[in-house]
Motif scaffolding. Structure first.
Motif, PDB file in Angstrom:
ATOM      1  N   ASN A  34       0.811  -1.221   0.000  1.00 36.72           N
ATOM      2  CA  ASN A  34       0.000   0.000   0.000  1.00 36.72           C
ATOM      3  C   ASN A  34       0.846   1.274   0.000  1.00 36.72           C
ATOM      4  O   ASN A  34       0.361   2.346   0.335  1.00 36.72           O
ATOM      5  CB  ASN A  34      -0.940   0.011   1.212  1.00 36.72           C
ATOM      6  CG  ASN A  34      -0.191   0.183   2.518  1.00 36.72           C
ATOM      7  OD1 ASN A  34       0.927  -0.307   2.680  1.00 36.72           O
ATOM      8  ND2 ASN A  34      -0.806   0.853   3.466  1.00 36.72           N
ATOM      9  N   ASN A  82      -5.063   9.338  -6.686  1.00 37.16           N
ATOM     10  CA  ASN A  82      -5.855   8.242  -6.116  1.00 37.16           C
ATOM     11  C   ASN A  82      -6.434   7.351  -7.211  1.00 37.16           C
ATOM     12  O   ASN A  82      -6.435   6.118  -7.087  1.00 37.16           O
ATOM     13  CB  ASN A  82      -6.976   8.780  -5.223  1.00 37.16           C
ATOM     14  CG  ASN A  82      -6.456   9.393  -3.942  1.00 37.16           C
ATOM     15  OD1 ASN A  82      -5.342   9.104  -3.501  1.00 37.16           O
ATOM     16  ND2 ASN A  82      -7.253  10.260  -3.345  1.00 37.16           N
ATOM     17  N   GLY A  86      -5.651   3.416  -7.662  1.00 39.03           N
ATOM     18  CA  GLY A  86      -6.811   2.655  -7.207  1.00 39.03           C
ATOM     19  C   GLY A  86      -6.950   2.596  -5.704  1.00 39.03           C
ATOM     20  O   GLY A  86      -7.493   1.634  -5.155  1.00 39.03           O
ATOM     21  N   ALA A  87      -6.466   3.623  -5.010  1.00 35.70           N
ATOM     22  CA  ALA A  87      -6.542   3.686  -3.546  1.00 35.70           C
ATOM     23  C   ALA A  87      -6.486   5.150  -3.131  1.00 35.70           C
ATOM     24  O   ALA A  87      -6.122   6.019  -3.924  1.00 35.70           O
ATOM     25  CB  ALA A  87      -5.387   2.903  -2.921  1.00 35.70           C
ATOM     26  N   ASN A  88      -6.832   5.418  -1.869  1.00 32.98           N
ATOM     27  CA  ASN A  88      -6.833   6.786  -1.357  1.00 32.98           C
ATOM     28  C   ASN A  88      -5.596   7.041  -0.500  1.00 32.98           C
ATOM     29  O   ASN A  88      -5.257   6.230   0.365  1.00 32.98           O
ATOM     30  CB  ASN A  88      -8.085   7.054  -0.515  1.00 32.98           C
ATOM     31  CG  ASN A  88      -9.335   7.026  -1.353  1.00 32.98           C
ATOM     32  OD1 ASN A  88      -9.380   7.622  -2.429  1.00 32.98           O
ATOM     33  ND2 ASN A  88     -10.347   6.323  -0.890  1.00 32.98           N
ATOM     34  N   PHE A 109      -1.200   4.513   1.224  1.00 35.94           N
ATOM     35  CA  PHE A 109      -2.584   4.474   0.755  1.00 35.94           C
ATOM     36  C   PHE A 109      -3.423   3.558   1.639  1.00 35.94           C
ATOM     37  O   PHE A 109      -2.884   2.772   2.418  1.00 35.94           O
ATOM     38  CB  PHE A 109      -2.619   4.035  -0.706  1.00 35.94           C
ATOM     39  CG  PHE A 109      -1.977   5.026  -1.638  1.00 35.94           C
ATOM     40  CD1 PHE A 109      -2.705   6.062  -2.193  1.00 35.94           C
ATOM     41  CD2 PHE A 109      -0.626   4.954  -1.931  1.00 35.94           C
ATOM     42  CE1 PHE A 109      -2.120   6.992  -3.028  1.00 35.94           C
ATOM     43  CE2 PHE A 109      -0.012   5.877  -2.769  1.00 35.94           C
ATOM     44  CZ  PHE A 109      -0.770   6.900  -3.319  1.00 35.94           C
ATOM     45  N   ASP A 110      -4.738   3.654   1.504  1.00 33.83           N
ATOM     46  CA  ASP A 110      -5.646   2.895   2.354  1.00 33.83           C
ATOM     47  C   ASP A 110      -5.766   1.412   1.973  1.00 33.83           C
ATOM     48  O   ASP A 110      -6.369   0.631   2.711  1.00 33.83           O
ATOM     49  CB  ASP A 110      -7.046   3.544   2.402  1.00 33.83           C
ATOM     50  CG  ASP A 110      -7.748   3.573   1.060  1.00 33.83           C
ATOM     51  OD1 ASP A 110      -7.113   3.258   0.027  1.00 33.83           O
ATOM     52  OD2 ASP A 110      -8.936   3.939   1.033  1.00 33.83           O
ATOM     53  N   LYS A 111      -5.191   1.031   0.837  1.00 34.30           N
ATOM     54  CA  LYS A 111      -5.164  -0.388   0.446  1.00 34.30           C
ATOM     55  C   LYS A 111      -4.024  -0.582  -0.545  1.00 34.30           C
ATOM     56  O   LYS A 111      -3.425   0.387  -1.006  1.00 34.30           O
ATOM     57  CB  LYS A 111      -6.502  -0.818  -0.153  1.00 34.30           C
ATOM     58  CG  LYS A 111      -6.914  -0.078  -1.388  1.00 34.30           C
ATOM     59  CD  LYS A 111      -8.289  -0.510  -1.862  1.00 34.30           C
ATOM     60  CE  LYS A 111      -8.707   0.290  -3.081  1.00 34.30           C
ATOM     61  NZ  LYS A 111     -10.015  -0.110  -3.547  1.00 34.30           N
ATOM     62  N   ASP A 112      -3.751  -1.832  -0.844  1.00 31.37           N
ATOM     63  CA  ASP A 112      -2.657  -2.116  -1.766  1.00 31.37           C
ATOM     64  C   ASP A 112      -2.895  -1.440  -3.102  1.00 31.37           C
ATOM     65  O   ASP A 112      -4.042  -1.323  -3.565  1.00 31.37           O
ATOM     66  CB  ASP A 112      -2.510  -3.622  -1.983  1.00 31.37           C
ATOM     67  CG  ASP A 112      -1.873  -4.325  -0.777  1.00 31.37           C
ATOM     68  OD1 ASP A 112      -1.542  -3.638   0.211  1.00 31.37           O
ATOM     69  OD2 ASP A 112      -1.716  -5.545  -0.829  1.00 31.37           O
ATOM     70  N   ILE A 113      -1.821  -0.998  -3.706  1.00 26.77           N
ATOM     71  CA  ILE A 113      -1.885  -0.322  -4.996  1.00 26.77           C
ATOM     72  C   ILE A 113      -2.122  -1.371  -6.078  1.00 26.77           C
ATOM     73  O   ILE A 113      -1.442  -2.392  -6.121  1.00 26.77           O
ATOM     74  CB  ILE A 113      -0.578   0.459  -5.253  1.00 26.77           C
ATOM     75  CG1 ILE A 113      -0.429   1.563  -4.205  1.00 26.77           C
ATOM     76  CG2 ILE A 113      -0.545   1.014  -6.656  1.00 26.77           C
ATOM     77  CD1 ILE A 113       0.913   2.238  -4.199  1.00 26.77           C
ATOM     78  N   THR A 114      -3.107  -1.098  -6.919  1.00 29.79           N
ATOM     79  CA  THR A 114      -3.444  -2.078  -7.971  1.00 29.79           C
ATOM     80  C   THR A 114      -2.700  -1.803  -9.252  1.00 29.79           C
ATOM     81  O   THR A 114      -2.178  -0.752  -9.493  1.00 29.79           O
ATOM     82  CB  THR A 114      -4.958  -2.030  -8.265  1.00 29.79           C
ATOM     83  OG1 THR A 114      -5.330  -0.699  -8.624  1.00 29.79           O
ATOM     84  CG2 THR A 114      -5.743  -2.463  -7.056  1.00 29.79           C
TER      85      THR A 114
END
Length: 114
Positions: A34, A82, A86-88, A109-114
């Motif tokens: 992330n 963002n 694909g994340a904030n 980021f709030d989740k893993d980067i896609t």
């Protein structure tokens, strides 16, 4: 370099050029879970290099650069960042070593980067 990393670096370069009148000469970014970790080379303007010739000047350039970057990101994430990953963005840690003109930014980021 992947297209996503290239576009991420372009966002960083554009923002810093708008803020300081000069963007980094080279940016290396890696995505890890992330986090986006960016190393920025050749950041300082000629005026900042002149000011940084003394220890007090280096401290002033360091403080101004790090504070301004942190304040900008507190007021909002750069346009398109963002969506690109694909994340904030949740946190930014940023520092610069004025003597070597190398900066580092760690974006969380709030989740893993896609």
């Amino acid at each position: 370099m992947s297209k996503k990393i290239h576009e991420f670096n372009d966002i960083l370069r554009k923002l810093r050029k708008e803020l300081f009148g000069k963007g980094p000469e080279k940016i290396q970014t890696v995505f890890v879970e992330n986090k986006a970790i960016s190393t920025l080379y050749g950041n300082l303007t000629p005026t900042e290099k002149f000011i940084a010739r003394t220890p007090e000047g280096r401290d002033m350039v360091h403080a101004a650069r790090t504070k301004l970057i942190q304040d900008v990101y507190k007021s909002g994430t750069p346009e398109g960042m963002n969506e690109l990953v694909g994340a904030n963005l949740v946190h930014l840690f940023s520092d610069i070593k004025v003597e070597e003109d190398i900066g580092i930014s760690v974006f969380i980021f709030d989740k893993d980067i896609t």
